[in-house]
Design an enzyme around this catalytic site. Structure first.
Site, mmCIF file in Angstrom:
data_model
loop_
_atom_site.group_PDB
_atom_site.id
_atom_site.type_symbol
_atom_site.label_atom_id
_atom_site.label_comp_id
_atom_site.label_asym_id
_atom_site.label_seq_id
_atom_site.Cartn_x
_atom_site.Cartn_y
_atom_site.Cartn_z
ATOM 1 C CB ALA A 74 -0.922 0.007 1.219
ATOM 2 C CG ASP A 75 2.736 5.068 -1.397
ATOM 3 O OD1 ASP A 75 3.814 4.816 -0.834
ATOM 4 O OD2 ASP A 75 2.399 6.215 -1.746
ATOM 5 C CB THR A 76 -0.860 6.738 2.633
ATOM 6 O OG1 THR A 76 -1.423 5.470 2.990
ATOM 7 C CG2 THR A 76 -1.831 7.833 3.032
#
Length: 196
Positions: A74-76
């Site tokens: 994931a990446d935010t």
């Protein structure tokens, strides 16, 4: 932990928050390993596209070493308009982010991707809209001194003291923390995971 009929699960992240979120829904990765990819935005890349691309690249980077596993990444990305805020590395960056976010709306884009055996891939992007109260100098100083914003996209962590800055949130709270749980579990189950 994966069931006997479920593929192994690798979490491609060094974030303790993502591991905590998975544990919250009964998902325990078999292996946790950071994925080393260049997180710099490309020229003209939108915040939305950046979050999607980085999640996919992080999963793809570890997939060859774990061909029989599901690799979750994931990446935010925190953004004000098209402006991408940094992952704050020092007090000055935390302070600059808070000043920019004070009294304004912003968006948090969280990309989640799974690489599965047989070169299958699936991903989702979750967009959450937030608004911060107007922060005074004392509140900014106190938050910077807490050191909570270091290493976090946009210079804050909603699960800590900065939660008191949020006047409205539309979307997924866990996505702002680092992993959209509903979407993540659906992706994993769609690719054969039976561990939760």
């Amino acid at each position: 932990m994966a069931s006997p009929h479920s593929p192994r699960l690798v979490l491609a992240s060094a974030s303790p928050r993502r591991l905590d979120l998975l544990n919250q829904i009964g998902v325990t990765p078999d292996l946790v390993m950071a994925s080393n990819v260049d997180e710099a935005p490309r020229s003209g890349e939108t915040p939305r596209a950046l979050a999607e691309r980085l999640a996919r690249e992080k999963a793809a980077a570890l997939a060859p070493a774990h061909p029989d596993a599901l690799v979750l990444a994931a990446d935010t990305v925190v953004a004000v308009g098209r402006r991408i805020l940094p992952k704050a590395e020092d007090d000055a960056e935390v302070r600059a982010c808070l000043r920019l976010l004070s009294g304004r709306s912003h968006r948090v884009y969280t990309g989640v991707a799974v690489a599965a055996p047989g070169e299958r891939h699936a991903s989702r992007l979750v967009e959450t809209r937030l608004r911060f109260k107007r922060l005074d100098a004392f509140e900014i100083d106190a938050y910077v001194a807490s050191r909570e914003g270091l290493g976090k996209a946009g210079g804050y962590g909603i699960q800590g003291r900065a939660g008191a800055f949020v006047t409205s949130l539309q979307g997924s709270y866990p996505a702002v923390v680092g992993l959209p749980l509903y979407e993540t579990l659906n992706l994993l189950r769609g690719l054969g995971y039976q561990g939760a």
